[in-house]
Enzyme design. Structure first.
Site, PDB file in Angstrom:
ATOM      1  N   ILE A 279      21.515  38.427  86.979  1.00  0.00           N
ATOM      2  CA  ILE A 279      21.179  36.919  85.901  1.00  0.00           C
ATOM      3  C   ILE A 279      20.838  37.388  84.598  1.00  0.00           C
ATOM      4  O   ILE A 279      20.953  36.611  83.659  1.00  0.00           O
ATOM      5  CB  ILE A 279      20.127  36.138  86.840  1.00  0.00           C
TER       6      ILE A 279
ATOM      7  N   VAL B 222      12.389  42.787  92.821  1.00  0.00           N
ATOM      8  CA  VAL B 222      12.741  41.992  94.037  1.00  0.00           C
ATOM      9  C   VAL B 222      12.508  42.809  95.064  1.00  0.00           C
ATOM     10  O   VAL B 222      13.388  44.012  95.147  1.00  0.00           O
ATOM     11  CB  VAL B 222      14.335  41.586  93.549  1.00  0.00           C
TER      12      VAL B 222
ATOM     13  N   HIS C 104      18.281  47.234  96.478  1.00  0.00           N
ATOM     14  CA  HIS C 104      19.291  46.778  95.707  1.00  0.00           C
ATOM     15  C   HIS C 104      19.755  47.736  94.903  1.00  0.00           C
ATOM     16  O   HIS C 104      19.145  48.493  94.462  1.00  0.00           O
ATOM     17  CB  HIS C 104      19.359  45.477  94.998  1.00  0.00           C
ATOM     18  N   MET C 105      20.886  48.219  94.602  1.00  0.00           N
ATOM     19  CA  MET C 105      21.520  49.032  93.792  1.00  0.00           C
ATOM     20  C   MET C 105      22.259  48.297  92.493  1.00  0.00           C
ATOM     21  O   MET C 105      22.913  47.594  92.857  1.00  0.00           O
ATOM     22  CB  MET C 105      22.734  49.723  94.441  1.00  0.00           C
TER      23      MET C 105
HETATM   24  P1  5GP Z   1      14.637  45.497  89.875  1.00  0.00           P
HETATM   25  O1  5GP Z   1      13.769  45.624  89.170  1.00  0.00           O
HETATM   26  O2  5GP Z   1      13.861  44.708  91.211  1.00  0.00           O
HETATM   27  O3  5GP Z   1      15.313  46.609  90.346  1.00  0.00           O
HETATM   28  O4  5GP Z   1      15.583  44.398  89.748  1.00  0.00           O
HETATM   29  C1  5GP Z   1      15.622  43.080  90.068  1.00  0.00           C
HETATM   30  C2  5GP Z   1      16.959  42.436  89.442  1.00  0.00           C
HETATM   31  O5  5GP Z   1      17.456  41.420  89.893  1.00  0.00           O
HETATM   32  C3  5GP Z   1      16.668  42.200  87.872  1.00  0.00           C
HETATM   33  O6  5GP Z   1      17.604  43.070  87.104  1.00  0.00           O
HETATM   34  C4  5GP Z   1      17.065  40.871  87.735  1.00  0.00           C
HETATM   35  O7  5GP Z   1      17.668  40.465  86.566  1.00  0.00           O
HETATM   36  C5  5GP Z   1      17.749  40.508  88.883  1.00  0.00           C
HETATM   37  N1  5GP Z   1      17.570  39.059  89.371  1.00  0.00           N
HETATM   38  C6  5GP Z   1      16.219  38.386  89.552  1.00  0.00           C
HETATM   39  N2  5GP Z   1      16.234  37.113  90.094  1.00  0.00           N
HETATM   40  C7  5GP Z   1      17.680  37.035  90.140  1.00  0.00           C
HETATM   41  C8  5GP Z   1      18.502  35.857  90.504  1.00  0.00           C
HETATM   42  O8  5GP Z   1      18.126  34.826  90.991  1.00  0.00           O
HETATM   43  N3  5GP Z   1      19.885  35.827  90.482  1.00  0.00           N
HETATM   44  C9  5GP Z   1      20.363  37.237  90.059  1.00  0.00           C
HETATM   45  N4  5GP Z   1      21.826  37.114  90.030  1.00  0.00           N
HETATM   46  N5  5GP Z   1      19.733  38.131  89.672  1.00  0.00           N
HETATM   47  C10 5GP Z   1      18.410  37.972  89.718  1.00  0.00           C
END
Ligand code: 5GP
Length: 118
Positions: free
Chosen positions: A30, A95, A99-100
């Site tokens: 997003i 999150v 995830h990758m």
């Molecule tokens: P992390 O820091 O956990 O590795 O990355 C989480 C990613 O999830 C971030 O790049 C953030 O922009 C993305 N993200 C968070 N909420 C959403 C959402 O509701 N939809 C999408 N498509 N991406 C999200």
């Protein structure tokens, strides 16, 4: 509590899905950090890399195959890209559903920023 990614996988909240099968789902971030920024997510809600089990080995191999195919489809395979998995607080994980990140479409610069070890 299901994470936002579980809701995306279930189709309960919208996302731009680029791939989905019985093991993984991939959708556009997003808040993209590069021209291509796709998240590739196991359908099974594993919170972090610390929680990966032996039984996840095949699914995680499949995740890499999906990353390879998406990079090719997005036209960034030849020039290159970066795959990132953040874990917990120091890794910057936000999150808690494994995830990758697949990022590319431009030169990405140094691997880390803000570090104190060179
Ligand atoms: P992390 O820091 O956990 O590795 O990355 C989480 C990613 O999830 C971030 O790049 C953030 O922009 C993305 N993200 C968070 N909420 C959403 C959402 O509701 N939809 C999408 N498509 N991406 C999200």
């Amino acid at each position: 509590m299901p994470t936002i990614f579980e809701k995306i996988i279930a189709g309960e909240i919208p996302a731009t899905i680029v791939h989905q099968d019985d093991r993984v789902t991939a959708f556009r971030d997003i808040s993209p950090q590069a021209p291509v920024h796709v998240l590739i997510v196991p359908n099974k809600p594993i919170p972090t890399v610390n929680d990966v089990g032996e039984e996840d080995e095949r699914m995680l191999g499949h995740l890499f195959i999906v990353a390879r195919d998406i990079a090719k489809k997005e036209g960034i395979a030849e020039n290159g890209f970066r795959l990132i998995i953040n874990c917990n607080k120091h890794g910057g994980q936000v999150v808690y559903h494994l995830h990758m990140h697949l990022v590319g479409g431009q030169a990405l610069g140094p691997m880390l920023s803000g570090g104190t070890h060179g």
